[in-house]
Design a protein around this motif. Structure first.
Motif, PDB file in Angstrom:
ATOM      1  N   GLN A 275       0.773  -1.519   0.600  1.00  0.00           N
ATOM      2  CA  GLN A 275      -0.118  -0.082   0.151  1.00  0.00           C
ATOM      3  C   GLN A 275       0.519   1.431  -0.477  1.00  0.00           C
ATOM      4  O   GLN A 275       0.792   1.981  -0.256  1.00  0.00           O
ATOM      5  CB  GLN A 275      -1.068  -0.228   1.116  1.00  0.00           C
ATOM      6  CG  GLN A 275      -0.029  -0.368   2.538  1.00  0.00           C
ATOM      7  CD  GLN A 275      -0.765   0.054   3.646  1.00  0.00           C
ATOM      8  OE1 GLN A 275      -2.229   0.139   3.510  1.00  0.00           O
ATOM      9  NE2 GLN A 275      -0.862  -0.503   4.330  1.00  0.00           N
TER      10      GLN A 275
ATOM     11  N   PRO B   2      -7.547  -0.827   1.763  1.00  0.00           N
ATOM     12  CA  PRO B   2      -6.952  -1.407   2.306  1.00  0.00           C
ATOM     13  C   PRO B   2      -7.035  -2.956   1.495  1.00  0.00           C
ATOM     14  O   PRO B   2      -8.432  -3.337   1.753  1.00  0.00           O
ATOM     15  CB  PRO B   2      -7.263  -1.186   3.617  1.00  0.00           C
ATOM     16  CG  PRO B   2      -7.588  -0.189   3.259  1.00  0.00           C
ATOM     17  CD  PRO B   2      -8.292  -0.015   2.318  1.00  0.00           C
ATOM     18  N   SER B   6      -2.678  -6.126   1.540  1.00  0.00           N
ATOM     19  CA  SER B   6      -1.523  -4.757   1.645  1.00  0.00           C
ATOM     20  C   SER B   6      -0.522  -4.391   1.966  1.00  0.00           C
ATOM     21  O   SER B   6      -0.179  -2.870   1.753  1.00  0.00           O
ATOM     22  CB  SER B   6      -2.921  -3.217   3.019  1.00  0.00           C
ATOM     23  OG  SER B   6      -4.262  -3.365   2.066  1.00  0.00           O
ATOM     24  N   GLU B  95      -5.422  -4.347  -3.988  1.00  0.00           N
ATOM     25  CA  GLU B  95      -4.267  -5.820  -2.660  1.00  0.00           C
ATOM     26  C   GLU B  95      -4.947  -6.359  -1.811  1.00  0.00           C
ATOM     27  O   GLU B  95      -5.079  -6.816  -0.804  1.00  0.00           O
ATOM     28  CB  GLU B  95      -4.717  -4.076  -1.382  1.00  0.00           C
ATOM     29  CG  GLU B  95      -3.634  -2.786  -1.968  1.00  0.00           C
ATOM     30  CD  GLU B  95      -4.128  -1.728  -1.191  1.00  0.00           C
ATOM     31  OE1 GLU B  95      -4.441  -1.525  -0.116  1.00  0.00           O
ATOM     32  OE2 GLU B  95      -3.430  -0.810  -1.407  1.00  0.00           O
TER      33      GLU B  95
END
Lengths: 527, 501
Positions: A275, B2, B6, B95
């Motif tokens: 991320q 997320p 992630s 993700e």
């Protein structure tokens, strides 16, 4: 210099990251080419050599100052939270004492540093003297920019310690450069052709100026001198507009590609979680730039009321839009989602348009709108981090988000205040010494002729053609312009046969119908 | 957003491959600059800005389209024809998967934007910008992703062993075919059409353009922005403009080609997505094949084209455009099979590619399809040959090697060509034809003569006034007394019309 870590070899992970950082460094340094092309294409043709010189010189001067003092001020261990000052960092004297590879850090940060000076160069171009501009670059790279970096990225900087986040420098690079350029442009003043002085210019004085006389004296024949003088005076009516759109587009694409590394490389590492990874960073950069570009090119002409049927799209708007999108997402791109990048892009376009309206209102002359792109884009970029950061941003329900947002704002104002203060000091002194800008005749001739010696026979011949074209009216005034029908009669090749004329005269009817043209009936002129 | 993956971190191997893919992505995206310069240099000066803005527009529009829908159609759990898993639309579930789809997205976006930008060259100088932008969205968001789903996303062609390494079918054939259909439906550029008809009728004479400007309200819109003293001169200037079709800046053409060539090394090399591959299929060999094929194509094309097309003459022995396009078709042709051919095969592929390019130019000329930058000969015909070449020279299943399945393999290569042309041809023709019926596709003939830069990108500037003064000096106000025209006031418009003619 040799030190305890001279013989250290990188581990495999570090090698991978070094490759990444070094490739990024190269691409970021390549932004110099992008800035040069963008600036060179946006200015008038008579200054192109000057722009080239200025950009390469500023990169070189920035290199020297960054090496002497800049890197030390920015990245030495900070003792007082404001500015670092470890002697081992100045002039890379003791880089090999440290476990971290500071050579790598130095080149990467140098590429950032020179970006800042390039931004300033756009705002000040076409009127600032070269030594003063280079002095400002040295001042910027040696003190102004390193102090900001010490706050936001340097170990122990006061903003860094308080959780301020700016991934790749929307604040410390773009805001600093944009604000520096804007203040410089205000103090130096608008270009002569854009200023109020133009109307009350005294031609005799203008022709007696030393710069003009110097150039005139290099021309040999009297006839050429007369032509040069006429050409010189005709420059008072010159229209200021970008001279090469291909350079602008090429420069923008170079900048956009390099920006992927500007942001992506700033992670310094490929061992990051997905991320926050470079891949997501790059995706955000692409999206934000694209959205902002589209939004700007479509809405700016409406908002600024410059839209007309013959100027529907402006490539400069599209390019600056793409750039402002990239600027704004620079701070937040590792911690925001893709949809947030799109929203940041839309608002970036609005900030850019607001910036253009702002400088227009205040009469600030920024030839390539660098302060709108980088100053206003950086301004919004720092606020955007406060909103869209997915760990502490205001739109997420997390603890400490108010403090985080507050620190972004504090950083914003600290950077603006510091840059404004230092820029005013520098340009104020230069203004008092009256060396900040070139003379009027110098500006009218263009830097290339005035100080780079490009005036030669070939250029004089071009000037002659231009002067003759302007003067033809005076000589031929009694002669009536030949009309279309006259031409038709003269030139047999032009006389199309009747059937062919019939075939093409109504080509438009299918789509437009018979549109009445005022009281005139169509006169069926066909050539 | 997320998701369970992630916080995944790359392993050492993945990180090395990621660096390679990221660098390749940037270089492929840099092809936008190459295409922009190549196309800008190849068109007439009066349309140069419009082609640049088209190129930038399709990169911007393409990124939005590919993000919102394109990637989902291409890779969202494709069964056979098209993907549709919601995780892949607007990157909502990137993700949630073990692979890093952020990386794949940026890599494939660079490809998608290349495919879209090919079209802009074929449509240059006569397309309305709005309909081009819409087509760009359609192509990046739907037409191109469906083909990707077939060939790379796990669709029916991929399941049957079809091989297209870096996108000769998927990218170049798609882009070239769409450009070909668009150019065919648009029709030829005004002067060219006129020229041809005049030639048919009375030989080489009579190359003048004939347009009744007074009937065109597009022309009126432009002339309302021209200084009143210059109206007559403007008209004269338009009529007397050179209507010759030749590239306006060779430096841009060559720079653009070299940028494309360099980027192509990564276009092909980066498509391995991986550095841990056997040497026989490694990026180094791929790049070597790419360079060889491009060079062979360029050299053959520059010597052969003029002779085969009958344009060879003493003063026209070397054609820079043919050299550049020949190099490009060599690069296009090798794109499909560069990981599985030997360097000698790359040389042959490049040479034959040049012949396909020349044939393409000839065929387009015969069909009266006008392609200003010869994008269709390069990418369409190059795409066809590249896909065939994979069937011939592939060192695992190719016709020249002993493999039990080579007949089937070759069959699927041909089937792929047919299906891709059918799909792209149908969808893009449908779009272009609809736009044409709505009158949104082509610009007005008067504007075509004026040039898009003046008509849409800023009007008549001081340079044009100066040119007019040089050519038609009399009855024109001197620059000192010249004022900018008042724009769009009703008074001005009526005045203009009564003073005109």
């Amino acid at each position: 210099m040799e030190g305890p870590n001279s013989a250290t070899v990188l581990t495999t992970d570090m090698q991978i990251n070094s490759v990444w950082v070094m490739v990024s460094t190269a691409f970021i340094f390549f932004m110099e080419a992008g800035f040069f092309l963008l600036e060179g294409g946006s200015l008038r043709k008579k200054n192109i050599g000057h722009v080239l010189l200025k950009n390469i010189m500023s990169a070189s001067v920035a290199m020297l100052m960054w090496w002497f003092t800049g890197y030390g001020f920015a990245f030495g261990p900070v003792s007082n939270h404001f500015i670092a000052g470890d002697g081992r960092f100045f002039a890379s004297s003791r880089f090999e004492d440290f476990e971290i590879d500071h050579y790598l850090g130095f080149i990467f940060q140098y590429a950032f540093c020179t970006t800042t000076t390039s931004i300033v160069s756009g705002s000040l171009s076409e009127r600032t003297t070269v030594p003063v501009f280079l002095g400002y670059c040295a001042f910027m790279a040696g003190l102004v920019y390193p102090v900001v970096v010490a706050w936001v990225w340097g170990p122990g900087g006061w903003l860094l310690e308080r959780g301020y986040h700016d991934l790749a420098g929307t604040g410390c690079i773009h805001l600093t450069g944009g604000v520096g350029g804007m203040i410089g442009a205000i103090i130096v003043g608008p270009r002569f052709l854009n200023s109020k002085d133009k109307k009350m210019v005294n031609l005799d004085e203008l022709l007696k100026e030393k710069e003009y006389q110097d150039v005139l004296n290099t021309i040999e024949s009297a006839e050429d001198r007369a032509i040069f003088q006429k050409w010189f005076l005709s420059q008072l009516d010159e229209e200021i507009k970008p001279h090469n759109q291909a350079f602008i587009a090429l420069g923008t694409i170079i900048l956009w590609v390099a920006w992927l590394f500007f942001n992506g490389g700033s992670t310094y590492s490929l061992q990051t979680t997905r991320q926050n990874s470079p891949t997501k960073v790059i995706m955000n950069t692409m999206l934000s730039g694209a959205v902002a570009g589209l939004f700007t090119v479509i809405f700016k002409p409406y908002i600024m009321k410059t839209r007309s049927s013959t100027s529907k799209y402006d490539i400069g708007n599209l390019c600056n839009g793409v750039l402002v999108g990239c600027v704004s997402v620079t701070g937040a791109c590792d911690r925001c989602e893709n949809w947030a990048a799109v929203i940041i892009g839309v608002f970036a376009a609005l900030f850019y348009i607001a910036g253009c309206a702002f400088i227009q209102k205040l009469g600030i002359d920024d030839p390539i709108e660098a302060c709108c792109v980088h100053g206003f884009g950086g301004f919004w970029g720092l606020i955007a981090v406060g909103f869209f950061d997915n760990t502490k941003g205001v739109i997420y329900q997390r603890e400490g988000r108010g403090y985080f947002f507050g620190m972004q704002i504090a950083g914003l104002f600290a950077i603006i205040g510091w840059t404004i203060a230092m820029t005013i000091i520098y340009f104020g002194i230069m203004k008092l010494l009256k060396i900040d800008r070139v003379s009027k005749s110098h500006e009218l001739m263009g830097f290339d002729i005035a100080e780079m010696g490009v005036l030669n026979k070939h250029i004089l011949q071009k000037m002659k053609n231009q002067v003759m074209a302007n003067e033809r009216k005076i000589r031929n005034n009694h002669e009536k312009m030949p009309t279309m029908t006259d031409l038709l009669a003269k030139d047999e090749a032009l006389a199309l046969r009747e059937e062919e004329a019939d075939q093409y005269e109504n080509f438009n009817e299918k789509r437009e119908g018979d549109r009445p043209l005022g009281k005139h009936s169509p006169s069926k002129q066909t050539v | 957003m997320p998701g369970p993956y992630s916080n995944v971190v790359y392993s050492e191997r993945e990180a090395i491959n990621a660096v390679w893919v990221l660098v390749s992505t940037a270089m492929i995206f840099f092809m936008q600059a190459g295409f922009a310069l190549l196309e800008c240099g190849s068109v007439r000066a009066k349309n140069s800005t419009s082609i640049l803005i088209k190129n930038l527009f399709d990169a911007c529009v393409g990124s939005i389209a590919f993000w919102l829908v394109g990637y989902g159609f291409a890779f969202g759990d494709v069964k056979s024809f098209i993907g549709g898993s919601p995780d892949y639309f607007a990157s909502s579930g990137f993700e949630n998967t073990p692979e890093d789809h952020y990386l794949l997205w940026i890599f494939h976006f660079a490809f998608a934007s290349t495919s879209a930008t090919i079209v802009s060259g074929s449509l240059a100088e006569r397309t309305q910008l709005n309909s081009y932008i819409m087509f760009s969205f359609l192509q990046t968001g739907f037409i191109y992703p469906v083909v990707v789903a077939w060939t790379w996303g796990g669709g029916w062609l991929q399941q049957r062993g079809f091989h297209d390494f870096a996108g000769v079918t998927t990218i170049h054939l798609v882009g070239g075919c769409a450009g070909f259909c668009g150019a065919a439906i648009l029709g030829e550029r005004y002067g060219k059409e006129k020229d041809r008809e005049a030639k048919q009728r009375e030989g080489e004479m009579n190359r003048r353009q004939s347009v009744n400007f007074d009937n065109s309200h597009h022309y009126q819109k432009v002339i309302n922005h021209v200084n009143k003293d210059y109206h007559q001169a403007f008209k004269e200037w338009l009529v007397n403009q050179s209507d010759e079709f030749r590239p306006h800046n060779q430096t841009y053409v060559v720079t653009g080609t070299l940028i494309l060539w360099v980027a192509w090394l990564f276009f092909n090399g980066g498509s391995t997505n991986n550095l841990f591959v056997p040497r026989a299929n490694g990026p180094a060999k791929i790049i070597m094949n790419t360079v060889i094929s491009g060079s062979a194509g360029g050299v053959v094309a520059v010597f052969v084209k003029a002779r085969l097309l009958g344009t060879y003459s003493f003063v026209n022995r070397y054609d820079c455009g043919a050299l550049c396009n020949g190099a490009l078709i060599g690069l296009v042709s090798i794109t499909g099979c560069c990981d599985r051919v030997e360097p000698w095969a790359a040389f042959i592929i490049g040479c034959i590619g040049a012949l396909f390019y020349v044939a393409g130019c000839k065929i387009l000329d015969m069909l009266h399809v006008d392609d200003p930058v010869e994008a269709a000969p390069v990418h369409f015909f190059g795409g066809v040959w590249g896909t065939l070449a994979t069937g011939f020279f592939d060192n695992q299943n190719g016709l020249f090697y002993d493999s039990p399945t080579k007949g089937q393999y070759f069959g699927y290569q041909i089937l792929a060509i047919v299906c891709v042309i059918a799909w792209v041809g149908t969808t893009s023709s449908l779009f272009f034809y609809t736009m044409k019926r709505l009158g949104l596709l082509r610009i007005d003939k008067a504007i075509e003569i004026i040039g898009l830069d003046i008509a849409e990108m800023g009007g008549v500037g001081e340079e044009i006034y100066e040119k007019m003064r040089r050519d038609f000096g009399s009855s024109i106000a001197s620059p000192r007394s010249m004022t900018r025209p008042n724009i769009n006031t009703a008074e001005n418009v009526s005045k203009v019309q009564s003073d005109d003619i």
